[in-house]
Design a protein around this motif. Structure first.
Motif, PDB file in Angstrom:
ATOM      1  N   ILE A  70     -16.571  67.460  19.117  1.00  0.00           N
ATOM      2  CA  ILE A  70     -15.419  67.386  18.223  1.00  0.00           C
ATOM      3  C   ILE A  70     -14.317  66.549  18.859  1.00  0.00           C
ATOM      4  CG2 ILE A  70     -13.720  68.745  16.947  1.00  0.00           C
ATOM      5  CD1 ILE A  70     -16.609  69.339  16.181  1.00  0.00           C
ATOM      6  N   ALA A  71     -13.715  65.685  18.051  1.00  0.00           N
ATOM      7  CA  ALA A  71     -12.563  64.901  18.492  1.00  0.00           C
ATOM      8  C   ALA A  71     -11.324  65.358  17.732  1.00  0.00           C
ATOM      9  CB  ALA A  71     -12.816  63.419  18.238  1.00  0.00           C
ATOM     10  N   TYR A  72     -10.168  65.131  18.323  1.00  0.00           N
ATOM     11  CA  TYR A  72      -8.899  65.456  17.681  1.00  0.00           C
ATOM     12  C   TYR A  72      -8.248  64.155  17.240  1.00  0.00           C
ATOM     13  CZ  TYR A  72      -4.474  67.934  16.936  1.00  0.00           C
ATOM     14  OH  TYR A  72      -3.342  68.497  16.384  1.00  0.00           O
ATOM     15  N   ASN A  73      -7.882  64.105  15.982  1.00  0.00           N
ATOM     16  CA  ASN A  73      -7.376  62.862  15.410  1.00  0.00           C
ATOM     17  C   ASN A  73      -6.145  63.152  14.559  1.00  0.00           C
ATOM     18  OD1 ASN A  73      -6.954  60.462  14.091  1.00  0.00           O
ATOM     19  ND2 ASN A  73      -9.042  60.237  13.315  1.00  0.00           N
ATOM     20  N   VAL A  79      -6.175  66.723  12.972  1.00  0.00           N
ATOM     21  CA  VAL A  79      -7.418  67.290  12.432  1.00  0.00           C
ATOM     22  C   VAL A  79      -8.557  67.192  13.461  1.00  0.00           C
ATOM     23  CG1 VAL A  79      -6.768  66.725  10.064  1.00  0.00           C
ATOM     24  CG2 VAL A  79      -8.249  65.155  11.327  1.00  0.00           C
ATOM     25  N   TYR A  80      -9.516  68.106  13.277  1.00  0.00           N
ATOM     26  CA  TYR A  80     -10.718  68.121  14.113  1.00  0.00           C
ATOM     27  C   TYR A  80     -11.814  67.371  13.372  1.00  0.00           C
ATOM     28  CZ  TYR A  80      -7.973  71.995  15.955  1.00  0.00           C
ATOM     29  OH  TYR A  80      -6.944  72.770  16.441  1.00  0.00           O
ATOM     30  N   GLN A  81     -12.359  66.349  14.019  1.00  0.00           N
ATOM     31  CA  GLN A  81     -13.363  65.516  13.366  1.00  0.00           C
ATOM     32  C   GLN A  81     -14.648  65.528  14.170  1.00  0.00           C
ATOM     33  OE1 GLN A  81     -11.216  61.793  12.684  1.00  0.00           O
ATOM     34  NE2 GLN A  81     -12.373  61.459  10.805  1.00  0.00           N
TER      35      GLN A  81
END
Lengths: 201, 201
Positions: free
Chosen positions: A166-169, A172-174
């Motif tokens: 998961i990445a943070y953008n 939001v969590y993407q």
């Protein structure tokens, strides 16, 4: 020619890693988890990372006391717990219990556990604390690493791209999804490119 | 109970931002681009970031001379150029020309351009250089930000999740895809959760 809108100076660097950082004050003390997106790799040799933590956060005191922390990578199964550990304080709640997470011993750590089930974790020893304003940056050396057994390919190679990290953008969590290329692919020979890309399908 | 395999200590923190960092020695000098995945946000107030660069890299000298750099976010259109700018040296090739990229003036920078067409860029002024071993960390304050016009929703809100930004994950470039949640979603009221998640579909 694309048009742009001007923003006030702000933290828009994306995507960022979002990780669950486990910590404990000392041996026998109850461990805590803090979620950090202000985290990254800063040096190759020796392997070094950082997490930045606000001074008023509960975990700031724990990491300062023990001089160590564990970075747990996060996949979809841990996404909700990751958010929860970012909005709640360890002063008020036992996050391992609240999220039904189990601590497990982490390599080379004196008192800090890893989170069982995480795709991988990095045991980190603090080398330098750099005060920056709202946050203190805990620069640390990676002293131990473990990766979940199911993230290795048939030939034994690590396939972290299959973890669905998961990445943070920007709030939001993407999920990370398809592989667009590998390091060096822009200058790879046609046959190498084809063979390598085949394995990421 | 999941099984784990032990690794030698290494840089496995993922996913990381992979960004094109533009830089120039001084006004009038030809600008260069270096790709960095050792990059991140380190402080909220003031907004601060870093990139870590090996001392022998061409861009290390440029950033050291000018005291500034621009972080350009990367989407799929820029992925191949991102890889190219990570494997080639500005000593040997003009990367803007080689990748058919156009520099454009960046807010608050004296000599460093942004990359036209990038989803967003952050103008950064170096505040501190921290030597760590193989890399020097250039800690910087964000002094200007611009975001591409098409990344805003109907109500004017920034939708960076729609940019299809690229993350670096243990040697591969991965697209960021579906939104799994927003900051605070684990404790949000049912109706708020539903309404907010609707907009990310």
């Amino acid at each position: 020619m694309k048009n742009y809108r001007t923003f006030d100076p702000c933290n828009l660097l994306s995507p960022l890693p979002v990780v669950m950082v486990s910590c404990a004050e000392k041996e026998g003390a109850s461990p805590n988890i803090i979620t950090c997106a202000w985290a990254g790799t800063v040096n190759s040799d020796p392997p070094m990372v950082y997490v930045s933590v606000r001074r008023e956060r509960y975990s700031h005191g724990l990491i300062s006391a023990s001089g160590e922390y564990v970075i747990n990578l996060v996949d979809e199964n841990l996404c909700k717990a990751t958010d929860y550990c970012g909005v709640k304080s360890g002063r008020d709640v036992n996050k391992f219990d609240a999220c039904a997470l189990r601590p497990m011993p982490a390599k080379e750590m004196t008192c800090t556990p890893a989170i069982a089930g995480a795709p991988a974790y990095l045991s980190c020893k603090v080398k330098q604390v750099i005060p920056l304003g709202s946050h203190d940056m805990f620069l640390a050396q990676v002293v131990g690493v473990e990766v979940r057994d199911d993230l290795f390919g048939e030939n034994g190679s690590l396939r972290l791209d299959k973890a669905g990290l998961i990445a943070y953008n920007h709030g939001v969590y993407q999920r990370t999804a398809d592989v667009l290329g590998f390091f060096g692919y822009s200058v790879a020979r046609e046959d190498v490119l084809k063979r390598r890309m085949e394995q990421y399908k």
